[in-house]
Design an enzyme around this catalytic site. Structure first.
Site, PDB file in Angstrom:
ATOM      1  N   HIS A  81       0.841  -1.207   0.000  1.00 40.31           N
ATOM      2  CA  HIS A  81       0.000   0.000   0.000  1.00 40.31           C
ATOM      3  C   HIS A  81       0.869   1.246   0.000  1.00 40.31           C
ATOM      4  CE1 HIS A  81       0.333   0.855   4.419  1.00 40.31           C
ATOM      5  NE2 HIS A  81       0.406  -0.461   4.532  1.00 40.31           N
ATOM      6  N   ASP A  84      -0.213   4.410   0.951  1.00 40.97           N
ATOM      7  CA  ASP A  84      -0.554   5.442   1.939  1.00 40.97           C
ATOM      8  C   ASP A  84       0.169   5.162   3.255  1.00 40.97           C
ATOM      9  OD1 ASP A  84      -2.224   3.110   2.286  1.00 40.97           O
ATOM     10  OD2 ASP A  84      -3.387   4.241   3.750  1.00 40.97           O
ATOM     11  N   GLU A  95      -5.124   2.045   2.694  1.00 43.22           N
ATOM     12  CA  GLU A  95      -5.121   0.772   3.421  1.00 43.22           C
ATOM     13  C   GLU A  95      -5.256   1.025   4.911  1.00 43.22           C
ATOM     14  OE1 GLU A  95      -3.300  -2.752   5.506  1.00 43.22           O
ATOM     15  OE2 GLU A  95      -2.769  -0.642   5.634  1.00 43.22           O
TER      16      GLU A  95
HETATM   17 ZN   LIG Z   1       0.951  -1.495   6.314  1.00 38.14          ZN
END
Ligand SMILES: [Zn+2]
Length: 378
Positions: free
Chosen positions: A74, A76, A137
């Site tokens: 992810h 973010d 996420e």
């Molecule tokens: Zn993570």
């Protein structure tokens, strides 16, 4: 190789990308993937997440006839994640102490990018490779939830988003979020308390009686938020409670969830007046499904072989949290979660050892090699 892994990681963590603000990192990664030969697309999940970037899906046509292998991470980060100034010594990389480092999950992103690039440059005949870099996420797996999973062709995948190098999470629990409203009856606490039903009292009795904490080796429950009441001289008529239950076993999850619900209902039923009684209103939401891969599954065997080949001893554990892998597994793709070497994540003490960062990229290359060679029917 054209990218130096450490330099690349440092470059990525300096780009602000708290959840819903992934625009800059998405643009950077998209252009890097394109340079590596990937077909790159970004979806419009940000319409649903309220952020400024979508999930990145990338596909690299292979030089072999294998089915694609999938890598996931992810893009973010949690807060405080703006203005990160990484500090590097000979051994490890930390933040300057004012922010997180963002190794969660940019170590995974950097390892996937550099591991694949190294393999391409080595001249290896690689299989088709899919990459899914998700947004949001950290705020409820939103990116993975809104991504159109029918795009994914792979049957085997690795999510680089956990702590110890060569520790693989081969299972994760399912989670129910439980929202409870306890209704009592309002009355003046000094003048006529007997006309009231104290919702805080009802809630307290129920909370004291429910299963909580570690229920067994694969099941947990928690009450995490409680609010209610107006003033000391008012018998409160409403308490709102938020809790959760998790289990690797769906029957146990249902059992502990039902125990919590029925306890609240029973306790409420005991608090009655002539014309009024306490009531509860309970909503249960399943956040994600559990998954488990046993040791004979190719996704696990490949991980074991690849780790050994790079000189490390793999360990296989069940995790306690939910991640993008829960969402992907629910679509019938066998995905396990891979440690990147990140430590102290979600804190300003977050760090990663440079050696672990390197090993993670090596593991990416080796996973692809073992996958390509093997008879990995699933
Ligand atoms: Zn993570």
């Amino acid at each position: 190789m054209s990218k130096n892994l450490t330099e690349y990681f440092l470059e990525l963590v300096k780009i602000d990308s708290e959840s819903r603000n992934e625009r800059a990192i998405a643009d950077k990664i998209k252009s890097d993937l394109t340079l590596m030969g990937f077909q790159v697309s970004e979806d419009e999940s940000n319409i649903n997440t309220g952020g400024n970037a979508g999930n990145i899906y990338a596909y690299l046509p292979g030089k072999t006839n294998n089915e694609p292998i999938l890598f996931c991470a992810h893009i973010d980060t949690v807060r405080p994640g703006n203005g990160i100034r990484p500090v590097k010594d000979n051994v490890k990389i930390t933040s300057d102490g004012k922010t997180i480092l963002g190794a969660d999950d940019k170590s995974g992103v950097a390892q996937i990018m550099c591991g694949i690039e190294n393999l391409i440059e080595s001249g290896f005949s690689y299989p088709p490779i899919e990459i899914l870099f998700t947004i949001c996420e950290e705020i409820g797996l939103l990116g993975a939830r809104f991504f159109d999973k029918s795009k994914l062709k792979a049957k085997i995948g690795y999510a680089f988003d956990s702590e110890e190098i060569c520790e693989f999470m081969i299972g994760a629990p399912s989670q129910n979020t439980i929202m409870i409203k306890v209704f009592g009856k309002e009355a003046h606490a000094g003048v006529e308390p007997e006309k009231g039903i104290n919702a805080i009292r009802v809630a307290s009795e129920a909370i004291a009686s429910i299963p909580i904490g570690r229920i067994d080796f694969e099941t947990t429950a928690n009450i995490g938020v409680i609010s209610g009441g107006m003033a000391t001289n008012i018998v409160p008529n409403l308490v709102e409670i938020k809790g959760e239950a998790r289990s690797h076993n769906l029957d146990k999850l249902a059992q502990v969830t039902n125990d919590i619900i029925s306890t609240f209902e029973k306790v409420a039923a005991k608090h009655k007046l002539d014309k009024a009684e306490a009531k509860v209103e309970i909503q249960v939401h399943n956040e994600y499904k559990a998954f488990f891969m046993d040791e004979s599954h190719p996704v696990v065997k490949i991980a074991e072989k690849a780790s050994t080949r790079i000189g490390l001893t793999p360990t296989f554990v069940k995790g306690g949290g939910g991640s993008d892998a829960n969402i992907i597994n629910a679509e019938g793709i066998a995905m396990i979660i891979v440690g990147t070497g990140m430590h102290g994540y979600h804190t300003v003490d977050e760090y990663i050892a440079i050696n672990d960062l390197d090993k993670g990229a090596e593991l990416v290359s080796e996973l692809i090699k073992v996958y390509t060679e093997g008879n990995n029917e699933v």
